[in-house]
Design an enzyme around this catalytic site. Structure first.
Site, PDB file in Angstrom:
ATOM      1  N   PRO A  89      -1.812   1.013 -79.026  1.00  0.00           N
ATOM      2  CA  PRO A  89      -1.035  -0.229 -80.544  1.00  0.00           C
ATOM      3  C   PRO A  89      -0.473   0.241 -81.907  1.00  0.00           C
ATOM      4  O   PRO A  89      -0.359  -1.060 -82.417  1.00  0.00           O
ATOM      5  CB  PRO A  89      -2.879  -0.767 -80.923  1.00  0.00           C
ATOM      6  CG  PRO A  89      -3.560  -0.724 -79.986  1.00  0.00           C
ATOM      7  CD  PRO A  89      -2.980   0.377 -79.576  1.00  0.00           C
ATOM      8  N   GLU A 116     -12.151   3.031 -78.459  1.00  0.00           N
ATOM      9  CA  GLU A 116     -12.567   2.875 -79.871  1.00  0.00           C
ATOM     10  C   GLU A 116     -10.555   3.282 -80.393  1.00  0.00           C
ATOM     11  O   GLU A 116      -9.732   2.801 -80.760  1.00  0.00           O
ATOM     12  CB  GLU A 116     -12.890   2.554 -80.749  1.00  0.00           C
ATOM     13  CG  GLU A 116     -13.729   1.885 -81.684  1.00  0.00           C
ATOM     14  CD  GLU A 116     -13.631   0.469 -81.822  1.00  0.00           C
ATOM     15  OE1 GLU A 116     -13.073   1.267 -82.701  1.00  0.00           O
ATOM     16  OE2 GLU A 116     -14.022  -0.219 -81.430  1.00  0.00           O
ATOM     17  N   ARG A 154      13.064  -1.389 -63.226  1.00  0.00           N
ATOM     18  CA  ARG A 154      14.230  -2.768 -62.925  1.00  0.00           C
ATOM     19  C   ARG A 154      14.710  -2.022 -63.899  1.00  0.00           C
ATOM     20  O   ARG A 154      16.585  -2.950 -63.388  1.00  0.00           O
ATOM     21  CB  ARG A 154      13.912  -3.913 -64.169  1.00  0.00           C
ATOM     22  CG  ARG A 154      12.381  -4.677 -62.742  1.00  0.00           C
ATOM     23  CD  ARG A 154      12.285  -5.733 -64.539  1.00  0.00           C
ATOM     24  NE  ARG A 154      13.531  -6.676 -64.759  1.00  0.00           N
ATOM     25  CZ  ARG A 154      13.647  -7.949 -63.751  1.00  0.00           C
ATOM     26  NH1 ARG A 154      13.345  -8.185 -63.019  1.00  0.00           N
ATOM     27  NH2 ARG A 154      14.998  -8.855 -63.880  1.00  0.00           N
ATOM     28  N   ASP A 169      19.402 -11.280 -67.814  1.00  0.00           N
ATOM     29  CA  ASP A 169      17.768 -11.380 -68.045  1.00  0.00           C
ATOM     30  C   ASP A 169      18.342 -11.219 -69.846  1.00  0.00           C
ATOM     31  O   ASP A 169      19.607 -10.999 -70.195  1.00  0.00           O
ATOM     32  CB  ASP A 169      17.667  -9.864 -67.615  1.00  0.00           C
ATOM     33  CG  ASP A 169      16.507 -10.119 -66.265  1.00  0.00           C
ATOM     34  OD1 ASP A 169      16.572 -11.484 -65.997  1.00  0.00           O
ATOM     35  OD2 ASP A 169      15.709  -9.850 -66.025  1.00  0.00           O
TER      36      ASP A 169
HETATM   37  C1  9D3 Z   1     -11.628  -1.830 -80.688  1.00  0.00           C
HETATM   38  C2  9D3 Z   1     -10.511  -1.563 -81.425  1.00  0.00           C
HETATM   39  N1  9D3 Z   1      -9.693  -1.884 -82.140  1.00  0.00           N
HETATM   40  C3  9D3 Z   1     -10.013  -1.826 -83.341  1.00  0.00           C
HETATM   41  C4  9D3 Z   1     -10.228  -1.140 -84.449  1.00  0.00           C
HETATM   42  C5  9D3 Z   1      -8.574  -1.193 -82.332  1.00  0.00           C
HETATM   43  C6  9D3 Z   1      -8.284  -0.925 -80.916  1.00  0.00           C
HETATM   44  C7  9D3 Z   1      -8.371   0.066 -80.111  1.00  0.00           C
HETATM   45  C8  9D3 Z   1      -7.624   0.270 -78.539  1.00  0.00           C
HETATM   46  C9  9D3 Z   1      -7.477  -2.446 -79.711  1.00  0.00           C
HETATM   47  C10 9D3 Z   1      -7.585  -2.281 -78.820  1.00  0.00           C
HETATM   48  C11 9D3 Z   1      -7.086  -0.892 -78.170  1.00  0.00           C
HETATM   49  C12 9D3 Z   1      -6.375  -1.061 -76.531  1.00  0.00           C
HETATM   50  N2  9D3 Z   1      -5.275  -0.896 -76.226  1.00  0.00           N
HETATM   51  C13 9D3 Z   1      -4.857  -0.136 -75.822  1.00  0.00           C
HETATM   52  O1  9D3 Z   1      -4.565   0.699 -75.891  1.00  0.00           O
HETATM   53  C14 9D3 Z   1      -2.982  -0.455 -76.263  1.00  0.00           C
HETATM   54  C15 9D3 Z   1      -2.289  -1.215 -76.816  1.00  0.00           C
HETATM   55  C16 9D3 Z   1      -2.771  -3.181 -77.163  1.00  0.00           C
HETATM   56  O2  9D3 Z   1      -3.689  -3.384 -77.260  1.00  0.00           O
HETATM   57  N3  9D3 Z   1      -1.610  -3.542 -77.223  1.00  0.00           N
HETATM   58  C17 9D3 Z   1      -0.626  -3.584 -77.222  1.00  0.00           C
HETATM   59  N4  9D3 Z   1       0.011  -2.475 -76.768  1.00  0.00           N
HETATM   60  C18 9D3 Z   1      -0.910  -1.546 -76.383  1.00  0.00           C
HETATM   61  S1  9D3 Z   1      -0.756   0.173 -76.049  1.00  0.00           S
HETATM   62  C19 9D3 Z   1      -2.351  -0.050 -75.802  1.00  0.00           C
END
Ligand code: 9D3
Length: 244
Positions: A89, A116, A154, A169
């Protein structure tokens, strides 16, 4: 093009790779995807891949060594990748331009996290870049990694049957699509626009352009700033802005 996806949920990714355009591209040798179970690279027989966070706090953190060992082994078995992408994220968000850029590479490794987060040293020492798929939370990197594989695949010649549809697209031209209709012409009173039934192809083309520009103006006006509109489309835009 080779893709290696490292995850604790390999069956999730296997299921995705077994269907649709990606499966067909693999059968035809355009794509060479492989899924790797992170637990196989754990140090113990139980396959431990997580541990408590230094500094305390809730949840678990993914250990660095399984990722390090996975990428080392992939390097030996599949060759040196052009990119090792950490799905996170905190990464920069995937765009059409990024998918095109990645499609020019020969070999990409995608690392998926859960819990986490992932030990920061994976970012620093193993990953060459960090990618997100947008500003919303999903529970792990698997769905995002599958999105990357599909968006990149794609762009490879021959993966999508109709090359014209890839060029059309939305995010290639930064214009949203026009509305589509098929039979019946009248669905309980909801009628297909007459122009589409008229057989007047010049009029149909104009109606589609106008609908696409109007929709983009209403729903995604920021796309129009970057859109390479032709003269006819600029004219339509002036007209729509004048007459809202
Ligand atoms: C539950 C912990 N969260 C609050 C501190 C942080 C968090 C860690 C890991 C939130 C989501 C994740 C898992 N998500 C991904 O690994 C992820 C992701 C995403 O959640 N949204 C957009 N792109 C991606 S790429 C990997």
């Amino acid at each position: 093009m080779k893709f290696d996806i490292v995850t604790i949920f390999p069956r999730m990714v296997d299921a995705f790779l077994a269907e649709g355009v990606v499966a067909r591209a693999a059968e035809r040798g355009i794509l060479d995807p492989a899924v790797h179970d992170l637990r196989r690279f754990a140090a113990d027989r139980r396959g431990t891949v997580d541990d408590v966070p230094y500094g305390g706090g809730p949840g678990m953190v993914m250990k660095p060594e399984p990722f390090v060992r996975a990428v080392e082994q992939l390097r030996e078995q599949r060759g040196s990748p052009d990119a090792v992408v950490l799905m996170s994220p905190q990464g920069t968000a995937l765009t059409h331009a990024k998918a095109v850029q990645l499609s020019r590479l020969k070999h990409i490794v995608l690392l998926c996290g859960r819990y986490e987060g992932i030990d920061e040293r994976v970012r620093e020492q193993v990953a060459t870049e960090e990618l997100s798929i947008g500003d919303y939370v999903v529970s792990g990197g698997e769905l995002p990694a599958m999105v990357v594989v599909e968006a990149v695949a794609r762009q490879l010649p021959g993966v999508v049957g109709d090359a014209e549809s890839v060029r059309r697209d939305s995010f290639v031209r930064n214009l949203l699509d026009w509305p589509h209709y098929t039979r019946p012409a009248d669905l309980d009173g909801a009628r297909v626009p007459d122009v589409l039934i008229s057989g007047n192809h010049a009029e149909i083309r104009r109606w589609r352009k106008r609908s696409a520009v109007r929709r983009t103006l209403e729903r995604r006006p920021e796309l129009l700033e970057q859109s390479p509109l032709d003269e006819e489309e600029r004219e339509i835009l002036r007209d729509l802005r004048g007459s809202d």
